[in-house]
Design an enzyme around this catalytic site. Sequence first.
Site, PDB file in Angstrom:
ATOM      1  N   CYS A 258      50.613  42.178  47.392  1.00  0.00           N
ATOM      2  CA  CYS A 258      49.698  41.548  48.350  1.00  0.00           C
ATOM      3  C   CYS A 258      50.272  40.185  48.653  1.00  0.00           C
ATOM      4  CB  CYS A 258      48.273  41.504  47.835  1.00  0.00           C
ATOM      5  SG  CYS A 258      48.077  40.974  46.131  1.00  0.00           S
ATOM      6  N   SER A 259      49.696  39.137  48.149  1.00  0.00           N
ATOM      7  CA  SER A 259      50.292  37.829  48.348  1.00  0.00           C
ATOM      8  C   SER A 259      49.833  36.875  47.270  1.00  0.00           C
ATOM      9  CB  SER A 259      49.943  37.268  49.718  1.00  0.00           C
ATOM     10  OG  SER A 259      50.494  38.084  50.722  1.00  0.00           O
TER      11      SER A 259
END
Lengths: 123, 207
Positions: free
Chosen positions: B113-114
Amino acid sequence: MTADVNVPTEEQLPSLPRDEDGPVFDEPWQAQAFAMTVWLHEQGHFTWPEWADHLGAEIAAAVGAGDPDLGDTYYLHWLKALETLVAEKGLTTADALAERKEAWDRAAHATPHGQPIVLPTDA
Amino acid sequence: MAAQHDHDEHPEHSHLSDTDLRVRALESLLTDKGLVDTKALTAIVDTYENKVGPRNGARVVARAWVDPVYKEWLLRDGTAAIDSLGYASTQGADMVVLENTDLVHNMTVCTLCSCYPWPVLGLPPAWYKSFPYRSRAVKDPRGVLKEFGQDIPEDVEVRVWDSTSEVRYLVLPERPVGSDGMDEEALADLVTRNSMIGTDRLKGGRG
């Protein structure tokens, strides 16, 4: 694996979006979606790994569906993940969300430009 | 995405985008149930817009450059050493600090994701969240670094670290040559956000 031996050209740059220390959120809704997630986590409604799993799954699904995913759709994935997770956790339901969304839409249409949009209390 | 409304035909009425409507629906429902509160949300947004950012990380790096004892602690227990400067870890993730040297260049990514070290770097830039970076950082780190203007010498090993929801990484860049005698505050000004992600090397560093 690519063998990039040349100096990058302008054409290459879109493949890797760049930015400087720009605004953190592009639009207010992004900030609200972000803050709700942080707050619900702080209140113990879900764990951060649970959140990361949901966000990762939304991103993977979007990429699978053809989203070039250049970072500009990130908070859309974020919002979708949050909607899914709050429903899973029983904090609300998909039906309630859809119904409330319609209510906001009606409220917006009933509000003259320039005035704050307020949800009727019987919504 | 919902069909676009032709709101120009109804200029007297307000219009909210589909996304805006969804966020308002979510927020108002959760507020009605007492699960969120507007003041708390405003405070969170204010924190991330104004109070946390790459300057926090830069102060951590500068302290490590001038204080060998702090540096040793930072590399051994990043979470505690960063917390000691007032940048508390969020989301319960552990902070791991990676030291760049003459022989090793570290670079961080979150392929899933981040995940990102918010307390020390603020929120991630758009490119960090993008699919091209997330996929290419692992497969072709030297190519990515080249796009960031960094030509890493062949004899320098490039290590890529994939963040998770439980571990976040911060790169400790090499102290630039010619920065002897600078005080901590001036040193912090030399530290760029990207140097702490690992997509930048500071001027004066090797290579």
